[in-house]
Scaffold this motif. Sequence first.
Motif, PDB file in Angstrom:
ATOM      1  N   ALA A  51     -52.371   8.064  29.182  1.00 29.36           N
ATOM      2  CA  ALA A  51     -51.398   6.833  28.469  1.00 29.36           C
ATOM      3  C   ALA A  51     -49.735   7.591  28.932  1.00 29.36           C
ATOM      4  O   ALA A  51     -48.343   7.300  29.754  1.00 29.36           O
ATOM      5  N   SER A  52     -49.760   8.668  28.307  1.00 28.22           N
ATOM      6  CA  SER A  52     -48.009   9.636  28.233  1.00 28.22           C
ATOM      7  C   SER A  52     -47.404   9.957  29.391  1.00 28.22           C
ATOM      8  O   SER A  52     -46.356   9.247  30.015  1.00 28.22           O
ATOM      9  N   GLN A  53     -48.808  10.521  30.533  1.00 27.06           N
ATOM     10  CA  GLN A  53     -48.243  10.299  31.892  1.00 27.06           C
ATOM     11  C   GLN A  53     -47.894  10.175  32.758  1.00 27.06           C
ATOM     12  O   GLN A  53     -47.404   9.609  33.602  1.00 27.06           O
ATOM     13  N   LEU A  54     -48.575   8.243  32.527  1.00 29.31           N
ATOM     14  CA  LEU A  54     -48.551   7.332  33.586  1.00 29.31           C
ATOM     15  C   LEU A  54     -47.426   6.874  32.973  1.00 29.31           C
ATOM     16  O   LEU A  54     -46.506   6.574  34.102  1.00 29.31           O
ATOM     17  N   CYS A  55     -46.679   6.952  31.919  1.00 26.93           N
ATOM     18  CA  CYS A  55     -45.587   6.068  31.426  1.00 26.93           C
ATOM     19  C   CYS A  55     -44.395   7.259  32.062  1.00 26.93           C
ATOM     20  O   CYS A  55     -43.557   6.617  33.087  1.00 26.93           O
ATOM     21  N   LEU A  56     -44.670   8.461  32.321  1.00 24.71           N
ATOM     22  CA  LEU A  56     -43.670   9.728  32.774  1.00 24.71           C
ATOM     23  C   LEU A  56     -43.735   9.520  34.138  1.00 24.71           C
ATOM     24  O   LEU A  56     -42.775   8.769  35.257  1.00 24.71           O
ATOM     25  N   VAL A  58     -44.155   6.447  35.472  1.00 21.22           N
ATOM     26  CA  VAL A  58     -43.376   5.079  35.620  1.00 21.22           C
ATOM     27  C   VAL A  58     -41.944   5.502  35.962  1.00 21.22           C
ATOM     28  O   VAL A  58     -41.144   4.650  36.707  1.00 21.22           O
ATOM     29  N   ASN A  59     -41.876   5.914  34.994  1.00 20.88           N
ATOM     30  CA  ASN A  59     -40.200   6.891  35.167  1.00 20.88           C
ATOM     31  C   ASN A  59     -39.879   7.410  36.388  1.00 20.88           C
ATOM     32  O   ASN A  59     -37.957   6.870  36.471  1.00 20.88           O
ATOM     33  N   ALA A  60     -40.588   8.024  37.138  1.00 19.44           N
ATOM     34  CA  ALA A  60     -40.980   8.044  38.755  1.00 19.44           C
ATOM     35  C   ALA A  60     -40.416   7.878  39.406  1.00 19.44           C
ATOM     36  O   ALA A  60     -39.449   7.824  40.489  1.00 19.44           O
ATOM     37  N   LEU A  61     -41.316   5.957  38.935  1.00 19.92           N
ATOM     38  CA  LEU A  61     -40.987   5.108  40.359  1.00 19.92           C
ATOM     39  C   LEU A  61     -39.380   4.871  40.232  1.00 19.92           C
ATOM     40  O   LEU A  61     -39.262   4.407  41.438  1.00 19.92           O
ATOM     41  N   GLU A  62     -38.955   4.295  39.012  1.00 21.32           N
ATOM     42  CA  GLU A  62     -37.837   3.959  38.491  1.00 21.32           C
ATOM     43  C   GLU A  62     -36.040   4.874  39.097  1.00 21.32           C
ATOM     44  O   GLU A  62     -35.681   4.015  39.873  1.00 21.32           O
ATOM     45  N   MET A  63     -36.796   6.318  39.618  1.00 20.89           N
ATOM     46  CA  MET A  63     -35.881   7.107  39.935  1.00 20.89           C
ATOM     47  C   MET A  63     -36.149   7.417  41.387  1.00 20.89           C
ATOM     48  O   MET A  63     -35.638   7.636  42.255  1.00 20.89           O
ATOM     49  N   PHE A  73     -55.037  13.800  43.931  1.00 21.45           N
ATOM     50  CA  PHE A  73     -53.995  14.464  44.451  1.00 21.45           C
ATOM     51  C   PHE A  73     -52.737  13.455  43.327  1.00 21.45           C
ATOM     52  O   PHE A  73     -52.116  14.566  42.367  1.00 21.45           O
ATOM     53  N   CYS A  74     -53.169  12.510  42.781  1.00 22.35           N
ATOM     54  CA  CYS A  74     -52.661  11.146  41.910  1.00 22.35           C
ATOM     55  C   CYS A  74     -52.701  11.782  40.444  1.00 22.35           C
ATOM     56  O   CYS A  74     -52.026  12.360  39.678  1.00 22.35           O
ATOM     57  N   PHE A  75     -53.924  12.097  40.141  1.00 22.39           N
ATOM     58  CA  PHE A  75     -54.012  13.329  38.873  1.00 22.39           C
ATOM     59  C   PHE A  75     -53.633  14.346  38.690  1.00 22.39           C
ATOM     60  O   PHE A  75     -52.503  14.543  37.625  1.00 22.39           O
ATOM     61  N   HIS A  76     -53.733  15.474  39.550  1.00 24.07           N
ATOM     62  CA  HIS A  76     -52.636  16.431  39.339  1.00 24.07           C
ATOM     63  C   HIS A  76     -50.911  16.413  39.410  1.00 24.07           C
ATOM     64  O   HIS A  76     -50.812  16.893  38.439  1.00 24.07           O
ATOM     65  N   ALA A  77     -50.883  15.268  40.131  1.00 21.57           N
ATOM     66  CA  ALA A  77     -49.398  15.153  40.071  1.00 21.57           C
ATOM     67  C   ALA A  77     -48.835  14.628  38.940  1.00 21.57           C
ATOM     68  O   ALA A  77     -47.858  15.078  38.253  1.00 21.57           O
ATOM     69  N   LEU A  78     -49.509  13.378  37.713  1.00 21.57           N
ATOM     70  CA  LEU A  78     -49.395  13.317  36.407  1.00 21.57           C
ATOM     71  C   LEU A  78     -49.066  15.332  35.305  1.00 21.57           C
ATOM     72  O   LEU A  78     -48.698  14.340  34.278  1.00 21.57           O
ATOM     73  N   PHE A 127     -48.565  17.958  36.890  1.00 22.51           N
ATOM     74  CA  PHE A 127     -47.782  18.824  38.269  1.00 22.51           C
ATOM     75  C   PHE A 127     -46.054  18.454  37.326  1.00 22.51           C
ATOM     76  O   PHE A 127     -45.350  17.822  37.392  1.00 22.51           O
ATOM     77  N   GLY A 128     -45.533  19.191  36.401  1.00 22.25           N
ATOM     78  CA  GLY A 128     -44.377  19.153  36.010  1.00 22.25           C
ATOM     79  C   GLY A 128     -43.998  18.853  34.948  1.00 22.25           C
ATOM     80  O   GLY A 128     -43.194  18.069  35.309  1.00 22.25           O
ATOM     81  N   ASN A 129     -44.847  18.427  34.532  1.00 20.60           N
ATOM     82  CA  ASN A 129     -44.266  16.901  33.244  1.00 20.60           C
ATOM     83  C   ASN A 129     -44.739  15.383  34.234  1.00 20.60           C
ATOM     84  O   ASN A 129     -43.299  14.656  34.061  1.00 20.60           O
ATOM     85  N   CYS A 130     -44.423  15.331  35.496  1.00 24.77           N
ATOM     86  CA  CYS A 130     -44.918  14.358  36.434  1.00 24.77           C
ATOM     87  C   CYS A 130     -43.210  13.859  36.641  1.00 24.77           C
ATOM     88  O   CYS A 130     -43.081  12.974  36.599  1.00 24.77           O
ATOM     89  N   ASN A 131     -42.825  14.440  36.457  1.00 26.79           N
ATOM     90  CA  ASN A 131     -40.620  14.155  37.033  1.00 26.79           C
ATOM     91  C   ASN A 131     -41.490  14.226  38.510  1.00 26.79           C
ATOM     92  O   ASN A 131     -41.906  14.686  39.671  1.00 26.79           O
TER      93      ASN A 131
END
Length: 971
Positions: A340-345, A347-352, A436-441, A443-447
Amino acid sequence: IFMASSSGMARPGEDEEAPEEELERFDDFTIASSWERFISEIEAVCRQWLADGPKNLLEKGAVQEGSSKTFHKVKSELKYFMKSYCMEYYFETDSNAKDSVWSDALHELQLSFGVKEFLVIEPQSASRVILDAPEASKLLSAVAIALSNCSSPWSAFVPVHDPSRKAYIGIQNIGTIFTRRFEADRIGSQVPVKLMHLEGLYELFVSKFAFTNSDLSMHLFKVNFMMKLTYRTLPYRDDDFDQTQVADAEMGGSSHNSESDNHNKVQWDDDCPWSEWYSAEDPIKGYEMIALWSEKMVETSMEMAEMENASPHDAHKWFLLPIFSSNLLDDSKENRVGFASQLCLLVNALEMSFDAQFMEDFVSVEHSATDNSKLSMVVPPPSVLDRVLKDLFHEDFLPTALIRHADLEVPNFSKREHKNSRAIKGAPFESLFAQFCFHALWFGNCNIRAIAFLWIEFVREVRWCWEESQPLPKTPVDGSIDLSTCLINQKLQMLAICIEKKCQMEEDYQDASESSDWASSDIEGGSQAGQDLPHATLSSGRSEQKRNSSLTLEGLNDSPTTLSKYDIKSTNVQMSANRKRCGSAGVVRSMMLLKSCQNMHAPFTQDPPLMTEDMHEERLRAVEAFGNSFSFSAQLEKDILLSDMSAFKAANPDAVFEDFIRWHSPGDWESDENETAVSGSHSTDGSKKNWPPRGRLSQRMSENGNSWRAIWNEAPAIPAAEQKPLLDPNREGEKILHYLETLRPHQLLEQMVCTALRASADTLNQTVYGGLKQMTTKLGQLYLTIASTLKPLQVASSMHGTASSWSSEIIEDLRRLCDVFEHVEKLLTVAASLHRKFLQAPRLSEAFFGDFYDFYLPRMGTRTLAEIINSEFDAKQELRYEERQLASDMFTPPTANQSWRKVLSMGNLLNGHEPAVREIIFSMRDRLSGSHYAANTPKNFEHEIEIETYRMYICGTSNDLRVALSVTSCD
């Protein structure tokens, strides 16, 4: 006198004595004093509460007190001189409810003094206690008089002394005969050694009524005794584990593996599906076990000494309570750990993601983060990136040729999916893009910058697989594309198929070259090589026939194209008498050619070209643009139709257009009579009598200028294996790579969000939690919530919108979805932990989880904040006798390194653990008949009333002791 009295009453707060000149030197006792008016005010409030009753008080705003749903309180403000007081009335709405003496729902004063309904009057100050003893006595007297005037049996209490002492004095009128007085106090430190033991506590109680100066242990006093012992497991610490391992190694005489054992410490969730990505905190931090001794009669202090040495297993009842981590109820984002915490990050990346046109823009220095957010845009070092790519691509796999020719089962991702998983348009959680999506969550705190780095390298690896003709890992090649998944996963599936077909074409070309070279050398080499040629050819034919052995010819005229497989290379070596026929898969039963008395053969045909979702949409838009006429539809299908007709002609050299229609489109052939079943190997003269078959083409096929007939006339007789492929793997593969390399950031992030949510939910769904019903229901609801929330996101993405076309509500909905996901994730960790700890007692795991689910449900947004009353979980479960040993084993003997007292001060040890809290109730009861209480008692009450003359509640440990005493007297 009357005027003076009126004047005196008109001025509230006037003292008892009026001025001499006004009252002419005599007292007027018709004027009420301020104290009497205060008593009258208390009396009026109490009479109103008595008249209203519990039902009306609830309607007037009484609030629930504590965890009991039937216990409420109402309050009123009072003034006496310059001081303000608050009087609270605590009452039960269910007069028939009978709570246990040790019930957690009891108020502190109910437990201490055994009362049911009571008043508490306290000053409206910061301390909420009365420090002046005369003031406290006067206040308690005023309340007692008011209650006596009301004939109310309520008890009244006043808090006194320092707030930390939790001290009270109280009084209760029992009719007009008896008065019950209460007193409670607490010792916060330096408890006398004698009072640490049951023997000393017994003598303390006896001293309140025994009129003797001799040793109390030498006398017999019949006292009722009840006890409650609460045990708590010691807190776990990492160094406890280390020290235990070292000690065990030293005791065993072998310590060479101690370092490796400590390095490979087992976590509680090592076998949970999320442990590959993160380690969750164990939600159960310990246990609280309660042992209850029911009421019994004791007569001497020696009996109490024996009771102190008794085992907790001798208690009449055991109750168990898991102690949950405080982080479960902490909603702050800083404490989030998990998907949940990484999914929230994410979503922040999606917004950017709308800040740039291509993913490379986020990597460039010019487009790097601002100074305020550079810390959050950190990209991991190359070593981390290499490990991620190695995990994604460099797994152990067979070479392409072995994978294609070996009889390997194609991975079926749907076997481990939830039934509602496919409602979410993402990639399966074991697929390449999902990984890939799992690793991206993580990877670098998902920024967004780290995601861009990872995506660019990911696409480079995919291109390397394409150029080197290596199979894509974690991507099944089953000849179909799952259109229910996201577009990127479809593209990767199609690319995997293109790689396979590309390798197949290269092998065919290589085989053809080797055959040509070998044939040339055979001509030069003599007759011996010539004798081997037919053998080699027949062997090839048998090999191909074996590979196609799964094909069936039953019902070919119903679904002929289902038998065609492009990857099956066959020219179907025929007998010497039938050299012109090629590409046949076998005889079609019940069908003969119209113009020659021969059985119809079904050809091998090419598979229809695979298409991804965007290709289908493009095709539909073309149909809408050019019209939906039959002629245009035939034009779109011309390549497929031409291929099928060519293959049919090759397999049936004497066939006509009508024969093709009978095989390919049976609905367009109107038969006059049923055709007799004829087999090519069993044809007889009798079967030839039914030839030729009688019938005609349908109206649409017999029209002039029919496009199908025109294509038939143009189609050459070429078997499928020699035709130009309908799917050009080289062209389609390059198109897919171009799509991946030029994908817009917001389109990538949208599909990543969908896939990450689906894959995370599917991962949690793999958790073993004992099939708890509430958890199963909640997981199913989570999938439906994700699917409904993602629909607006997918619609906005399909419209190729920009940031202006995206609603901020979509982002907020996604953030709320992450909160819902977090709640389900927490519940699942609780369910998994309970299941693992109570494998031998599934009843307890179900009961505990059901209680925790009801406790946690208000925090999931299904109820208002006003309904959230409890801050701690306190639902206990009574243990059956066979479950006691399981609970006892949870209290492992403490080690030397753990924080516990080396010298135990109390008895009743449980596996070396002394009680964390000990609660005792001593009492004495007397019947009015035959006792000194009966002297002034009316005769009609003597045989009906039994009163509790003395009661003492004791709670505490060696460092803390609280005593509450109540004494009933005859006034």
